[in-house]
Design a protein around this motif. Sequence first.
Motif, short mmCIF file in Angstrom:
data_model
loop_
_atom_site.label_atom_id
_atom_site.label_comp_id
_atom_site.label_asym_id
_atom_site.label_seq_id
_atom_site.Cartn_x
_atom_site.Cartn_y
_atom_site.Cartn_z
N GLN A 146 -4.27 15.92 -11.15
CA GLN A 146 -5.45 15.63 -10.93
C GLN A 146 -6.01 15.87 -9.60
OE1 GLN A 146 -7.09 11.55 -11.89
NE2 GLN A 146 -5.90 11.52 -13.81
N GLY A 147 -5.10 16.58 -8.89
CA GLY A 147 -5.42 17.32 -7.75
C GLY A 147 -5.49 16.36 -6.35
N LEU A 148 -4.76 15.15 -6.49
CA LEU A 148 -4.97 14.22 -5.59
C LEU A 148 -3.66 14.48 -4.35
CD1 LEU A 148 -5.48 11.15 -8.04
CD2 LEU A 148 -7.23 12.59 -6.72
N ARG A 149 -4.07 14.33 -3.18
CA ARG A 149 -3.36 14.68 -2.29
C ARG A 149 -2.74 13.61 -1.38
NH1 ARG A 149 -0.87 18.79 -2.35
NH2 ARG A 149 -0.80 19.20 -0.06
N SER A 150 -3.48 12.23 -1.46
CA SER A 150 -2.77 11.09 -0.82
C SER A 150 -3.18 9.83 -1.63
CB SER A 150 -3.68 10.79 0.44
OG SER A 150 -5.29 10.64 0.09
N ALA A 151 -2.17 9.14 -1.30
CA ALA A 151 -2.04 7.47 -2.29
C ALA A 151 -1.53 6.78 -1.46
CB ALA A 151 -1.19 7.99 -3.30
N LYS A 152 -2.26 5.49 -1.92
CA LYS A 152 -1.59 4.16 -1.14
C LYS A 152 -1.04 3.46 -2.29
CE LYS A 152 -4.17 2.37 2.19
NZ LYS A 152 -5.23 1.65 2.86
N LEU A 153 0.22 3.06 -1.97
CA LEU A 153 1.04 2.35 -2.87
C LEU A 153 0.43 0.96 -2.70
CD1 LEU A 153 4.55 3.95 -2.28
CD2 LEU A 153 2.58 4.58 -3.99
N VAL A 154 0.37 0.03 -3.84
CA VAL A 154 0.24 -1.30 -3.53
C VAL A 154 1.54 -1.99 -4.25
CG1 VAL A 154 -1.50 -3.16 -4.05
CG2 VAL A 154 -2.25 -0.77 -3.83
N THR A 155 2.05 -2.87 -3.49
CA THR A 155 3.23 -3.48 -3.97
C THR A 155 3.60 -4.73 -3.11
OG1 THR A 155 5.34 -3.19 -4.40
CG2 THR A 155 4.74 -1.96 -2.39
N HIS A 156 4.57 -5.26 -3.30
CA HIS A 156 4.81 -6.37 -2.15
C HIS A 156 5.83 -5.82 -1.04
CE1 HIS A 156 4.02 -9.17 -5.43
NE2 HIS A 156 4.03 -10.33 -4.90
N TRP A 157 5.68 -6.76 -0.07
CA TRP A 157 5.85 -6.54 1.45
C TRP A 157 7.55 -5.92 1.34
CZ3 TRP A 157 9.98 -8.94 3.77
CH2 TRP A 157 10.32 -10.13 3.26
N PHE A 158 8.30 -6.71 0.60
CA PHE A 158 9.65 -6.30 0.64
C PHE A 158 10.05 -5.07 0.01
CE2 PHE A 158 9.10 -9.49 -2.67
CZ PHE A 158 9.37 -8.85 -3.76
N HIS A 159 9.23 -4.59 -1.05
CA HIS A 159 9.52 -3.61 -1.73
C HIS A 159 8.92 -2.08 -1.15
CE1 HIS A 159 8.30 -1.19 -5.63
NE2 HIS A 159 9.61 -1.11 -5.47
N ALA A 160 7.85 -2.38 -0.27
CA ALA A 160 7.03 -1.10 0.34
C ALA A 160 7.73 0.03 0.73
CB ALA A 160 6.09 -1.61 1.27
N ARG A 161 8.79 -0.07 1.57
CA ARG A 161 9.52 0.70 2.44
C ARG A 161 10.24 1.56 1.34
NH1 ARG A 161 10.19 1.31 7.74
NH2 ARG A 161 9.04 -0.52 8.10
N ARG A 162 11.01 1.26 0.45
CA ARG A 162 11.85 1.73 -0.56
C ARG A 162 10.82 2.48 -1.43
NH1 ARG A 162 13.72 0.47 -5.86
NH2 ARG A 162 13.09 -1.87 -5.32
N ALA A 163 9.72 1.89 -1.90
CA ALA A 163 8.83 2.54 -2.89
C ALA A 163 8.22 3.83 -2.20
CB ALA A 163 7.67 1.69 -2.97
N ILE A 164 7.85 3.56 -0.66
CA ILE A 164 7.21 4.77 -0.06
C ILE A 164 8.30 5.89 0.11
CG2 ILE A 164 6.85 5.76 2.31
CD1 ILE A 164 5.20 3.42 2.56
N ALA A 165 9.63 5.63 -0.02
CA ALA A 165 10.60 6.86 0.13
C ALA A 165 10.83 7.50 -1.15
CB ALA A 165 12.15 5.91 0.76
#
Length: 195
Positions: A112-131
């Motif tokens: 879809q040609g999207l260049r940025s995204a904000k992940l929505v998750t729980h606080w304890f999961h965010a760091r691993r999800a971003i990685a």
Amino acid sequence: MRGLIYVSTAACLFAAAAITGAGYVLPVKDVSQSADALVVLGGFGVPRAELAASLFARGAYARVVVTGAGDGDAMRDTLTARGVPERSIVMEPNSRTTQENAINVAAILRAQGLRSAKLVTHWFHARRAIAAFRAAAPEVAFTAASVTPEGSPRWRLGWSSEPQATLSEYVKIVWYAIAHGVFVRLTAEPLGPPA
């Protein structure tokens, strides 16, 4: 018998320290105001969908990608009930892990040609999800918005919500490094977008 007591005591103390310290090393500060897409990760899904709907109402997001097998329909229903247009929602119902979420959503974002995204998750999961997402799609700028208990000081965060999930996050971080080559930077400083 005495050795077992020592080992059990040490394990309990380690777990208590890990849960207490989680509020200092696992959360990610949301430093972006908007992105091309919101990516709502499954597992504990409805609170994540509620946060995503709130972000969608306040920001300029072209798409909301709902990813994960199991609670995707409930998340989509929550999003539409809270005002997110059905046409803005993209479903990815096949992922069973964060790694699969990252790989499958990366393909959607590229298509879809999207260049940025904000992940929505729980606080304890965010760091691993971003990685995991940054490893799967390094050309996309990822940040995160997290479901976080309100009013909890950092030292109580791990005890305030899902202490078992918080503790298991440490194991998953090690597993992702070994199995997937995804290395999570644990730091007391917030993790912003890549430089």
